[in-house]
Motif scaffolding. Sequence first.
Motif, PDB file in Angstrom:
ATOM      1  N   MET A   1     -14.755   6.789  11.785  1.00  0.00           N
ATOM      2  CA  MET A   1     -13.356   6.648  11.394  1.00  0.00           C
ATOM      3  C   MET A   1     -13.127   7.316  10.043  1.00  0.00           C
ATOM      4  O   MET A   1     -13.829   7.042   9.080  1.00  0.00           O
ATOM      5  N   PRO A   2     -12.144   8.227   9.965  1.00  0.00           N
ATOM      6  CA  PRO A   2     -11.840   8.853   8.676  1.00  0.00           C
ATOM      7  C   PRO A   2     -11.445   7.794   7.644  1.00  0.00           C
ATOM      8  O   PRO A   2     -10.833   6.773   7.979  1.00  0.00           O
ATOM      9  N   ASN A   3     -11.818   8.042   6.387  1.00  0.00           N
ATOM     10  CA  ASN A   3     -11.495   7.084   5.338  1.00  0.00           C
ATOM     11  C   ASN A   3      -9.998   6.823   5.249  1.00  0.00           C
ATOM     12  O   ASN A   3      -9.563   5.706   4.966  1.00  0.00           O
ATOM     13  N   SER A   4      -9.196   7.857   5.498  1.00  0.00           N
ATOM     14  CA  SER A   4      -7.746   7.696   5.410  1.00  0.00           C
ATOM     15  C   SER A   4      -7.237   6.691   6.440  1.00  0.00           C
ATOM     16  O   SER A   4      -6.340   5.888   6.152  1.00  0.00           O
ATOM     17  N   SER A   5      -7.825   6.697   7.644  1.00  0.00           N
ATOM     18  CA  SER A   5      -7.395   5.760   8.685  1.00  0.00           C
ATOM     19  C   SER A   5      -7.786   4.332   8.324  1.00  0.00           C
ATOM     20  O   SER A   5      -7.017   3.387   8.521  1.00  0.00           O
ATOM     21  N   PHE A   6      -8.995   4.164   7.795  1.00  0.00           N
ATOM     22  CA  PHE A   6      -9.443   2.823   7.412  1.00  0.00           C
ATOM     23  C   PHE A   6      -8.591   2.286   6.269  1.00  0.00           C
ATOM     24  O   PHE A   6      -8.179   1.112   6.288  1.00  0.00           O
ATOM     25  N   HIS A   7      -8.290   3.116   5.300  1.00  0.00           N
ATOM     26  CA  HIS A   7      -7.484   2.656   4.172  1.00  0.00           C
ATOM     27  C   HIS A   7      -6.047   2.378   4.596  1.00  0.00           C
ATOM     28  O   HIS A   7      -5.401   1.473   4.064  1.00  0.00           O
ATOM     29  N   SER A   8      -5.558   3.111   5.585  1.00  0.00           N
ATOM     30  CA  SER A   8      -4.223   2.836   6.116  1.00  0.00           C
ATOM     31  C   SER A   8      -4.200   1.471   6.797  1.00  0.00           C
ATOM     32  O   SER A   8      -3.269   0.682   6.613  1.00  0.00           O
ATOM     33  N   PHE A   9      -5.240   1.190   7.573  1.00  0.00           N
ATOM     34  CA  PHE A   9      -5.380  -0.128   8.196  1.00  0.00           C
ATOM     35  C   PHE A   9      -5.408  -1.214   7.129  1.00  0.00           C
ATOM     36  O   PHE A   9      -4.723  -2.240   7.235  1.00  0.00           O
ATOM     37  N   ALA A  10      -6.215  -1.014   6.087  1.00  0.00           N
ATOM     38  CA  ALA A  10      -6.366  -2.014   5.035  1.00  0.00           C
ATOM     39  C   ALA A  10      -5.043  -2.242   4.299  1.00  0.00           C
ATOM     40  O   ALA A  10      -4.672  -3.395   4.011  1.00  0.00           O
ATOM     41  N   ASN A  11      -4.324  -1.178   3.992  1.00  0.00           N
ATOM     42  CA  ASN A  11      -3.066  -1.318   3.271  1.00  0.00           C
ATOM     43  C   ASN A  11      -2.029  -2.074   4.097  1.00  0.00           C
ATOM     44  O   ASN A  11      -1.296  -2.925   3.573  1.00  0.00           O
ATOM     45  N   THR A  12      -1.977  -1.764   5.392  1.00  0.00           N
ATOM     46  CA  THR A  12      -1.028  -2.457   6.260  1.00  0.00           C
ATOM     47  C   THR A  12      -1.410  -3.918   6.422  1.00  0.00           C
ATOM     48  O   THR A  12      -0.554  -4.810   6.428  1.00  0.00           O
ATOM     49  N   LEU A  13      -2.708  -4.186   6.538  1.00  0.00           N
ATOM     50  CA  LEU A  13      -3.165  -5.567   6.656  1.00  0.00           C
ATOM     51  C   LEU A  13      -2.830  -6.365   5.403  1.00  0.00           C
ATOM     52  O   LEU A  13      -2.396  -7.527   5.485  1.00  0.00           O
ATOM     53  N   ARG A  14      -3.013  -5.757   4.236  1.00  0.00           N
ATOM     54  CA  ARG A  14      -2.668  -6.432   2.988  1.00  0.00           C
ATOM     55  C   ARG A  14      -1.175  -6.802   2.972  1.00  0.00           C
ATOM     56  O   ARG A  14      -0.802  -7.913   2.560  1.00  0.00           O
ATOM     57  N   GLU A  15      -0.331  -5.897   3.440  1.00  0.00           N
ATOM     58  CA  GLU A  15       1.100  -6.172   3.499  1.00  0.00           C
ATOM     59  C   GLU A  15       1.415  -7.315   4.459  1.00  0.00           C
ATOM     60  O   GLU A  15       2.239  -8.186   4.158  1.00  0.00           O
ATOM     61  N   ARG A  16       0.741  -7.330   5.603  1.00  0.00           N
ATOM     62  CA  ARG A  16       0.969  -8.387   6.592  1.00  0.00           C
ATOM     63  C   ARG A  16       0.518  -9.749   6.071  1.00  0.00           C
ATOM     64  O   ARG A  16       1.143 -10.769   6.342  1.00  0.00           O
ATOM     65  N   LEU A  17      -0.579  -9.767   5.324  1.00  0.00           N
ATOM     66  CA  LEU A  17      -1.087 -11.025   4.780  1.00  0.00           C
ATOM     67  C   LEU A  17      -0.170 -11.592   3.704  1.00  0.00           C
ATOM     68  O   LEU A  17      -0.211 -12.791   3.415  1.00  0.00           O
TER      69      LEU A  17
END
Length: 212
Positions: A1-17
Amino acid sequence: MPNSSFHSFANTLRERLAEPLPGPEAHLKMASRSRLRMAMQPNERTRRSAVLIVFYPYQGSIFLPLILRPQYDGVHAGQMAFPGGRMERTDESLIRTALREAQEEVGIRVTDVKVLGKLTEIYIPPSNFYVQPVVGILPYRPDFYPDPREVEHVVEVGLDELLDETIIGENGIEVRGTLIDAPFYQIQGFKVWGATAMMISELLTVIQSVPK
């Protein structure tokens, strides 16, 4: 998984939390029938604790670790769980508890963990713990060094596997000679049930719309 995709997942998850959490509604989907009947609540003797749910990129996907508790004379012996444990007096917060316990139990380098947020606290009647799930990420797959006193085995679970609804089952689970009617996740030969399954249910509810 490209780092950009993982960080996008993480950023969206942080917003959802940071948004209102599904909490008990999501917990109920994986609650045991005995828990629903008892409807027990925290009391003056209840102890605080925390677990760490940590995501990391691996093999082109997103993973998190679960642990198998060893057999011992205790209510959670031989069960699947997230790394975690009771809050100590030296812990300034439950986030610190989750990080410290993860380091002690499986050797995660906590200085590399970025905390994204928290899920809803959940009460565990058999051990009388009130548990705070803490969600974080690591930018790499960690080397695991399980403490044999606390951890028999580390199970690395892909997010895609968790999102597969076919792993959900329900039948009698034998716990210390007693059959418990409880939903569970069948993960790599292990039945994940109880509070850990309830935490996973809320986690999956939160991230359903998060791009992977």
